[in-house]
Enzyme design. Sequence first.
Site, PDB file in Angstrom:
ATOM      1  N   CYS A 115       4.475   3.351  -9.273  1.00 52.76           N
ATOM      2  CA  CYS A 115       3.226   3.121  -8.539  1.00 52.76           C
ATOM      3  C   CYS A 115       2.831   4.295  -7.651  1.00 52.76           C
ATOM      4  CB  CYS A 115       3.345   1.836  -7.729  1.00 52.76           C
ATOM      5  SG  CYS A 115       3.736   0.431  -8.781  1.00 52.76           S
ATOM      6  N   HIS A 120       0.137   1.571   1.461  1.00 54.52           N
ATOM      7  CA  HIS A 120       0.550   1.103   0.135  1.00 54.52           C
ATOM      8  C   HIS A 120       0.391  -0.410   0.092  1.00 54.52           C
ATOM      9  CE1 HIS A 120       2.459   1.273  -3.725  1.00 54.52           C
ATOM     10  NE2 HIS A 120       3.423   0.460  -3.351  1.00 54.52           N
ATOM     11  N   GLU A 173       6.965  -0.559   5.353  1.00 52.67           N
ATOM     12  CA  GLU A 173       5.925   0.454   5.537  1.00 52.67           C
ATOM     13  C   GLU A 173       5.467   0.501   6.991  1.00 52.67           C
ATOM     14  OE1 GLU A 173       2.482   0.122   3.017  1.00 52.67           O
ATOM     15  OE2 GLU A 173       1.762   2.118   3.590  1.00 52.67           O
ATOM     16  N   LYS A 212      -5.526  -2.998  -1.416  1.00 52.37           N
ATOM     17  CA  LYS A 212      -4.974  -3.827  -2.500  1.00 52.37           C
ATOM     18  C   LYS A 212      -5.266  -5.307  -2.245  1.00 52.37           C
ATOM     19  CE  LYS A 212      -1.148  -0.790  -3.961  1.00 52.37           C
ATOM     20  NZ  LYS A 212      -1.198   0.284  -2.957  1.00 52.37           N
ATOM     21  N   HIS A 253      -3.029  -4.565  -7.281  1.00 53.96           N
ATOM     22  CA  HIS A 253      -2.190  -3.369  -7.356  1.00 53.96           C
ATOM     23  C   HIS A 253      -2.377  -2.725  -8.721  1.00 53.96           C
ATOM     24  CE1 HIS A 253       0.837  -0.506  -6.862  1.00 53.96           C
ATOM     25  NE2 HIS A 253       1.892  -1.257  -6.611  1.00 53.96           N
ATOM     26  N   PHE A 291       8.611   1.925  -7.616  1.00 54.35           N
ATOM     27  CA  PHE A 291       9.954   1.538  -8.043  1.00 54.35           C
ATOM     28  C   PHE A 291      10.755   2.810  -8.328  1.00 54.35           C
ATOM     29  CE2 PHE A 291       9.103  -2.947 -10.075  1.00 54.35           C
ATOM     30  CZ  PHE A 291       8.827  -3.452  -8.812  1.00 54.35           C
TER      31      PHE A 291
END
Length: 415
Positions: free
Chosen positions: A166, A306, A317, A338, A343, A402
Amino acid sequence: MSHESRRVFVTGTGVISPLGNDTERFWEQLVAGRSGAGPITRFDVSQHDVKFACEVRDFSFEGVLDRKEAKRMDRFTQYAVVAAHQAIRSAGLDLERMNRERAGVLIGSGIGGMETFEEQHTNLLQKGPGRVSPFFIPMMIVDMAAGQISIQFGLKGPNFATVSACASGAHAIGEALRLIQAGDADVMLAGGSEATITPMAVAGFSNARALSTRNDDPIRASRPFDKERDGFVIGEGAAVLVLETEEHARARGARPLCELAGYGASGDAYHMTAPCVDGDGAARAMARALADAHLLPSDVQYVNAHGTSTPAGDPAEVTAIKRTLGDAARSTMVSSTKSMTGHLLGAAGALEAVVCALTLSRGIVPPTINLEHPDPQCDLDFVPIQARAKRVTAALSNSFGFGGHNVTLAFRATG
């Protein structure tokens, strides 16, 4: 050639998204706080635990690709080519008058042609190897979005793809910045594309317990920083930015949206899917982007988070933002778009770079919708529910993937 001698401007954008298939429609829906989530229509979801997503709707390649060309591209490549076409038009680039050997393409994708893979694997199992398309490999491989953009528009500079889950789209933009600064290109089309609302992808993310299961209320399912969040909403689309040197932009009279001023990347070295609890990797990416852009924490008014709406990711975060910005974190606006787009995986960082460019150029900070019950661990100014009219002169965009891949892009106003 030093980095300082080659400032890089964002001069054009192209968007294919769950909120609309051009920049203006996307921005209009975003600042209005609309959600792009709804029931999945691409396949039969009766056996799936998750039955909703943020799909691209009403997409058309007419006027950019003919049907024969489009048939030989996976959807993620079609999205990228059309977004690139929009970005070129938005920037006012005259390709016939450009030195196209000095113009490159860098497009990230987390997975690439997954729909093609699934379709052709079904052909293999049901009809035998002779029925697998000869275009299977070139349709599926992740670099083909960049390859097809270069073919369609005759761009002969550096050309490749980034793959970092991502963070792929943000890595593409950051690496494009480096190529321009190093003198390898004057213009780069950079961004990300993803089209993974497919049976395998939805099942895989669902079984990893990464997705929200609010099947009865899709519009309220993506709720970053809210204590009732239960996972992200999968989305799809593409975003492409035109990046060019200040010299190149000024010579042709272009009006920049903003400057792409800095890029920071790091690795968590921690876990396959979970972020560092203490936000260490994310904080180092943010700090590197600030240093690269010669910005102080107090210079930053906005962070596009994010913020995926997962129980583990959001507080990590927030911790990273506090570590990086220190006392300035409390007065910095932070929103997760998002909450509206879902996402977009490998395209997310590129779409959110567009958000930052438009925020800087238009003086409107998009909201975090569905933030109705703030998580006590997430206690910053998340611009809840409604957009905010506010002049922003410096912004950061965070993207994490990831595998522990972290990217932060830093943007600065030019006006």
